[in-house]
Design an enzyme around this catalytic site. Sequence first.
Site, PDB file in Angstrom:
ATOM      1  N   ASP A   1      47.553  -6.880  21.096  1.00  0.00           N
ATOM      2  CA  ASP A   1      47.459  -7.869  22.165  1.00  0.00           C
ATOM      3  C   ASP A   1      46.148  -7.704  22.926  1.00  0.00           C
ATOM      4  OD1 ASP A   1      48.271  -9.951  23.761  1.00  0.00           O
ATOM      5  OD2 ASP A   1      49.541  -8.719  25.059  1.00  0.00           O
TER       6      ASP A   1
ATOM      7  N   ASN B   1      53.690 -17.951  17.556  1.00  0.00           N
ATOM      8  CA  ASN B   1      52.263 -18.244  17.681  1.00  0.00           C
ATOM      9  C   ASN B   1      51.890 -19.643  17.193  1.00  0.00           C
ATOM     10  OD1 ASN B   1      51.128 -14.843  16.991  1.00  0.00           O
ATOM     11  ND2 ASN B   1      51.539 -15.857  18.936  1.00  0.00           N
TER      12      ASN B   1
END
Length: 243
Positions: free
Chosen positions: A23, A71
């Site tokens: 991340d 996503n």
Amino acid sequence: MAAKPAPELPASSGPRHVAIIMDGNGRWAKARFLPRIAGHRQGVEAVRRVSRAARTLGIEVLTLYAFSSENWRRPQAEVSDLMGLLRHFLASELDELVREGVRLRVIGAWRHLSPDLVAMIDAAIARTAANPGPTLVIALNYGAQAEILTAARRLAEQARDGLLDPADIDETRFESALETADLPPLDLLIRTSGEQRLSNFLLWQAAYAELLFVDTLWPDFDEKTLAAALAQFAQRQRRFGGL
């Protein structure tokens, strides 16, 4: 039905299986006034560094959360860029994986990706399948809730067809229906960028894993950061519910 005993790990052992939620690519780029794709490109470089470092540090399985099933909600241009980077990674790194004896695994609904990418992944998996060394697992179009539901449906179908007594479904049988069935138990799960959540990643497998949240943005993650994470892991006492 007796519960399956929790896994045991000698205090002196390092983790066999490490997973990372990668991340911070976007924040890395934003801090440098760069487009998000620049952060993703640097994130790919971090994948190269960390996968090599994992081999050096003796990690048997490294699982990387590359693209979640959520996503797809990102802008189409960014999704296209990410898929392009994945193609580039497979094309550029496959020879090294073969040379280093690394097995490549992919988990998730990756067969729903574009046909050319599916073909590349199939070829990479086949080419590394017999490698004797560590395993690099890429979680691609992956969601843990979907994985658990799929496993439950598979077992339910076996019970419906008379192939399985529902009373025989225990933790071990359920784990055998997961995509990680033949991998060592997850020992350490790391999330970068300071966020402290699992984001639908390896929810079943993380039941007894050590969790480590680090402030380092993924593009800055390197061998030193990974070694520091393993040092923290070594200091923890894993009781698995015992004393």
